[in-house]
Design an enzyme around this catalytic site. Structure first.
Site, short mmCIF file in Angstrom:
data_model
loop_
_atom_site.label_atom_id
_atom_site.label_comp_id
_atom_site.label_asym_id
_atom_site.label_seq_id
_atom_site.Cartn_x
_atom_site.Cartn_y
_atom_site.Cartn_z
N SER A 272 0.83 -1.19 0.00
CA SER A 272 0.00 0.00 0.00
C SER A 272 0.87 1.25 0.00
O SER A 272 1.62 1.49 0.96
CB SER A 272 -0.89 -0.03 1.25
OG SER A 272 -1.33 1.25 1.56
N ALA B 277 22.42 -0.03 5.90
CA ALA B 277 23.76 -0.60 6.07
C ALA B 277 23.63 -2.11 6.19
O ALA B 277 22.67 -2.62 6.77
CB ALA B 277 24.43 -0.04 7.32
N LYS C 197 31.29 -0.78 2.48
CA LYS C 197 31.42 -0.76 3.94
C LYS C 197 32.43 -1.82 4.37
O LYS C 197 32.28 -2.99 4.03
CB LYS C 197 30.03 -1.03 4.55
CG LYS C 197 30.05 -1.22 6.05
CD LYS C 197 28.66 -1.42 6.62
CE LYS C 197 28.72 -1.82 8.08
NZ LYS C 197 27.42 -2.17 8.64
N LEU D 58 10.54 -7.08 9.59
CA LEU D 58 10.17 -6.48 10.87
C LEU D 58 8.96 -7.16 11.50
O LEU D 58 8.77 -7.09 12.71
CB LEU D 58 9.91 -4.98 10.68
CG LEU D 58 11.14 -4.18 10.22
CD1 LEU D 58 10.76 -2.74 9.87
CD2 LEU D 58 12.24 -4.19 11.27
N THR E 23 21.93 -5.77 11.29
CA THR E 23 21.62 -7.19 11.14
C THR E 23 20.24 -7.49 10.56
O THR E 23 19.96 -8.63 10.18
CB THR E 23 21.72 -7.89 12.52
OG1 THR E 23 21.12 -7.06 13.50
CG2 THR E 23 23.16 -8.14 12.88
N ILE F 277 18.60 -6.66 7.74
CA ILE F 277 18.50 -7.10 6.34
C ILE F 277 19.09 -8.52 6.25
O ILE F 277 18.57 -9.37 5.52
CB ILE F 277 19.19 -6.11 5.39
CG1 ILE F 277 18.39 -4.79 5.39
CG2 ILE F 277 19.31 -6.67 3.98
CD1 ILE F 277 19.05 -3.64 4.67
#
Ligand code: FAD
Length: 500
Positions: free
Chosen positions: A41, A52, A80, A335, A346, A348
């Site tokens: 949505s 990161a 990184k 999530l 951490t 991702i």
């Protein structure tokens, strides 16, 4: 034999989790295996601040077959080499948690045991001098590995910073090209089978009904299916990880293009700094018990490298994990399955790991409970190990200068972390649990960086004589220096390879 194959998969949510899942399933299962629909949505939007990563993302990219330069161009990405921690162990102190190992293990003994021995005998060389990543980061240098035999230049570990919105867009194109169908719309209700409570369909505001056999909940913190519908339950870790809000703002780039994330401890939490090609991402992660939203935003705005490029954005969260990430025919990824705050980037990775486990245990329409139980057990163990590593950063500190730091310094930590402390505090030993995400190099970097010192060095470090140890470590330092000198600047490397 009856056909029980899953024919229709519905992914709920189009943030990083939704599109990573869609891209992976689109690539590995393909449209002939099952119809895959992703519903999201625009009105609700995405969290969009996960920028990161850790080196394991390279495995995901290779599994998709992405061209790394193209991926960086499309996402304004940068490289990184680790994380710089400022003011964490004590105010005024800086340390670096690099990717990749320090030095080399010798005679079957870990490098850090030798370093510890020399250190305890008064040697003052920083552990950074034994890490190519740490040395290169300090000088804003970067390059990818080259074929250089046993040289550290053959194995440069790195990850990426990228714009989360552009990453979702990039993966969306990838997934749609492999047959995933995107459906715009807000889900207003979820229908369950009357016989067993399995999810049958989600219903959109428009009245449209989307049926499925497997549902993947990537709806973010709200856990639309896994919690609001299936009541999986949430284990709250706020007593160990008390930060519960973040304020984020991008700002203009700075002249030095740093190939690392910076984390600066603040009075009631910490501030991240993530350099991208077109801007720097910044945020203050804080405990609302210790600072107001306005004060947090003011602190953030007072500590930027350049002009802010947007208004500060507030985010709220509760650290913890969903008690069961897989219930009936619904798997939570992202999530919706829980959140450990972003200190070691951490989240991702946990999305990627959730996808890998789902593929390993991919169900048919009978949904064998043994697979579901196994998935949930593995997810729990993995996330608890990450939690302990993050708690370490807060707890192993000398800081007592604000109520926040005093609270985390003196809190009771999980028993599993206490055991790691006990082992390290006597002889500096670190044991990686099974396939724990953070290896002994990471634990050593953070334990040492935060100021923990063992009572004595590991006795097995005496397998080499003192002279031999000194000579070998001097040789390693010299090799690292020579290698770092050969690396170009981060900005030059990006300009020549993957400029957006
Ligand atoms: C402050 C902060 C900093 C972070 N930094 C990092 C980092 O540096 N590195 C890292 O790895 N991770 C980081 N993370 C975590 C990272 O942002 C998330 O893991 C990542 O964005 C995945 O989010 P998601 O896709 O699960 O959820 P979201 O981005 O919230 O996406 C949810 C999706 O569900 C859809 N949706 C929800 N409800 C409905 C509905 N009713 N109908 C239709 N669609 C719906 C939304 O439209 C959206 O598309 C950070 C998180 C926070 C909070």
């Amino acid at each position: 034999m009856s056909d029980t194959r899953i024919r229709k998969i519905v992914i709920v949510g189009g943030g990083t989790a939704g599109w990573m899942t869609a891209a992976a399933l689109g690539k590995l299962l393909g449209p002939n295996y099952a119809e895959i629909v992703l519903v999201e949505s625009d009105e609700i939007g995405i969290v969009g601040v996960g920028e990161a990563t850790i080196p394991q993302i390279g495995i995901f990219n290779r599994m998709l077959g992405l061209d790394e330069n193209e991926f960086l161009r499309r996402t304004q990405g940068s490289f990184k080499l680790g994380i710089q921690f400022v003011d964490w162990g004590r105010k005024g102190h800086v340390y670096f948690h690099p990717f990749g190992p320090y030095g080399v293990d010798m005679e079957g003994v870990s490098f850090h045991a030798y370093w510890q021995r020399l250190h305890q005998l008064g040697d003052t060389h920083s552990v950074d001098a034994y890490s190519l990543q740490a040395m290169a980061a300090k000088e804003n240098r970067f390059m990818r590995s080259i074929d250089a035999g046993p040289s550290p230049l053959s194995s440069i570990a790195y990850a990426f910073h990228f714009d989360a919105g552009l990453y979702a867009r990039f993966l969306r194109d990838f997934a749609e090209a492999r047959g995933v169908r995107r459906q715009e719309g807000k889900i207003v209700s979820v229908e369950q089978r009357s016989t067993d409570g399995f999810i049958e369909a989600v219903v959109l505001e428009s009245g449209e009904r989307l049926e499925g056999e497997l549902f993947i909940d990537c709806s973010g913190f709200r856990g639309l299916l896994i919690e609001q519908t299936l009541k999986a339950g949430y284990e709250d870790w706020t007593h160990w990880l008390p930060c519960d809000r973040a304020v984020a703002v991008p700002c203009e780039s700075a002249p030095a293009f740093t190939p690392y994330t910076r984390s600066t401890a603040r009075d009631a939490g910490w501030q991240w700094r993530i350099p991208l090609q077109h801007r720097i991402g910044n945020g203050y992660v804080y405990s609302s018990d210790h600072i107001s939203d306005d004060e947090a935003a003011a602190t953030l705005l007072a500590n930027l490298d350049g002009k802010p490029l947007a208004d500060p954005r507030m985010l709220r969260f509760v650290t913890g994990r969903r008690k069961q990430a897989w219930v009936k025919n619904c798997v939570a990824i992202g999530l919706s399955s829980g959140f450990i705050e972003p200190l070691e980037s951490t989240s991702i990775h946990l999305i990627q790991s959730g996808i890998a486990k789902l593929l390993q245990m991919f169900p048919d329409r009978t949904f064998p409970q043994a697979d579901i139980d196994r998935f949930n057990r593995m997810t729990k163990r993995e996330v608890e190990q990450v939690r302990d590593f993050i708690v370490l950063h807060y707890n192993a500190t000398e800081r007592d200068d604000t109520p926040f730091w005093d609270q985390v310094r003196t809190m009771d930590v999980p028993e599993s972390l206490k055991e790691k402390y006990r082992l390290f505090k006597t002889t500096g030993r670190i044991f990686r649990e099974d396939d724990e995400l953070f290896n002994d190099t990471s634990w050593f970097a953070v334990m040492t960086g935060q100021g923990l010192t063992p009572e004595r060095f590991d006795p097995v470090a005496e397998v080499l004589s003192l002279e031999e140890t000194r000579a070998r470590l001097a040789e390693i330092r010299s090799v690292m220096r020579t290698c770092a000198d050969q690396m170009p600047g981060h900005a030059d490397f990006i300009r020549n390879n993957c400029a957006a």
